[in-house]
Scaffold this motif. Structure first.
Motif, PDB file in Angstrom:
ATOM      1  N   ALA A 162       0.836  -1.205   0.000  1.00  0.00           N
ATOM      2  CA  ALA A 162       0.000   0.000   0.000  1.00  0.00           C
ATOM      3  C   ALA A 162       0.870   1.254   0.000  1.00  0.00           C
ATOM      4  O   ALA A 162       1.987   1.253   0.509  1.00  0.00           O
ATOM      5  CB  ALA A 162      -0.918   0.005   1.220  1.00  0.00           C
ATOM      6  N   VAL A 163       0.334   2.327  -0.571  1.00  0.00           N
ATOM      7  CA  VAL A 163       0.987   3.629  -0.546  1.00  0.00           C
ATOM      8  C   VAL A 163       0.070   4.561   0.243  1.00  0.00           C
ATOM      9  O   VAL A 163      -1.019   4.919  -0.221  1.00  0.00           O
ATOM     10  CB  VAL A 163       1.243   4.173  -1.965  1.00  0.00           C
ATOM     11  N   THR A 165      -0.994   7.913   1.656  1.00  0.00           N
ATOM     12  CA  THR A 165      -0.827   9.328   1.340  1.00  0.00           C
ATOM     13  C   THR A 165      -1.633  10.230   2.269  1.00  0.00           C
ATOM     14  O   THR A 165      -1.494  11.442   2.202  1.00  0.00           O
ATOM     15  CB  THR A 165      -1.256   9.608  -0.111  1.00  0.00           C
ATOM     16  N   ASN A 177      -3.036   1.589  -3.846  1.00  0.00           N
ATOM     17  CA  ASN A 177      -2.253   2.763  -4.210  1.00  0.00           C
ATOM     18  C   ASN A 177      -3.148   3.718  -4.983  1.00  0.00           C
ATOM     19  O   ASN A 177      -3.468   3.427  -6.128  1.00  0.00           O
ATOM     20  CB  ASN A 177      -1.057   2.351  -5.059  1.00  0.00           C
ATOM     21  N   PRO A 178      -3.538   4.835  -4.340  1.00  0.00           N
ATOM     22  CA  PRO A 178      -3.299   5.196  -2.948  1.00  0.00           C
ATOM     23  C   PRO A 178      -4.132   4.319  -2.009  1.00  0.00           C
ATOM     24  O   PRO A 178      -5.166   3.790  -2.402  1.00  0.00           O
ATOM     25  CB  PRO A 178      -3.713   6.655  -2.859  1.00  0.00           C
TER      26      PRO A 178
END
Length: 185
Positions: A162-163, A165, A177-178
């Motif tokens: 996962a990203v 943000t 992602n996001p």
């Protein structure tokens, strides 16, 4: 007297990373990380001695597996029994606080530095530092990326890859992602 780049970095203002004082601090961190990453595991223990001395705080029972990388070290604060698996990177231009009992999987990356949006600013080494806070008993899956300015609540789960943000509420699972919430509670 002019304000130092380190003072600007600590205050969350734009600063240039192309600064002799900041480079000297990064060199100290590289030396501590090198020692940590190259000591035999039984000799190193949970944390290499130089890395343990460099960190802002390292709670009882906290462990960082090798290899590990950080930018400065002194901005990293680990609660008791925090575990960072092999390959973690923390670019700690701002404080990174990881609560007790939190687990980071292999290759988790935490990036506090944000580069300037304009090419000329990037060429001048301009960055701004944004803190990261991870609550107690969170689980950050392998290869997750956490960007600066994010808070992850107590008991939250960040899925592998996962990203992140934006903030993650307590007891919430995020993936993708996001990163987006898939489960609460």
């Amino acid at each position: 007297m002019a304000e130092s780049e380190r003072t600007r970095m600590a205050a969350g203002q734009w600063y240039t990373c192309l600064d002799d004082e900041l480079e000297a601090l990064r060199a100290t961190a590289r030396d501590a990380v090198f020692e940590h990453n190259t000591l035999p595991p039984r000799q190193r223990g949970n944390l290499g001695p130089s890395l343990k001395a460099l960190l802002g705080a390292a709670g009882t029972g906290s462990r960082i597996e090798a290899p590990f990388h950080c930018a400065y070290g002194f901005n990293i604060f680990l609660g008791d029994n925090v575990f960072l698996n092999a390959g973690c990177t923390i670019l700690d231009t701002a404080p990174v606080r990881i609560g007790k009992g939190t687990l980071l999987g292999p290759n988790v990356q935490i990036y506090c530095a944000e580069h300037h949006r304009q090419a000329a600013g990037r060429q001048a080494g301009l960055e701004i530092a944004r803190p990261v806070e991870i609550g107690a008993n969170a689980w950050i899956g392998g290869s997750a990326v956490i960007l600066g300015g994010v808070s992850i609540g107590e008991g939250a789960i960040v899925g592998a890859g996962a990203v992140v943000t934006r903030d993650v509420p307590a007891d919430t699972t995020v993936v993708g992602n996001p990163a987006r919430a898939v489960k609460r509670g």
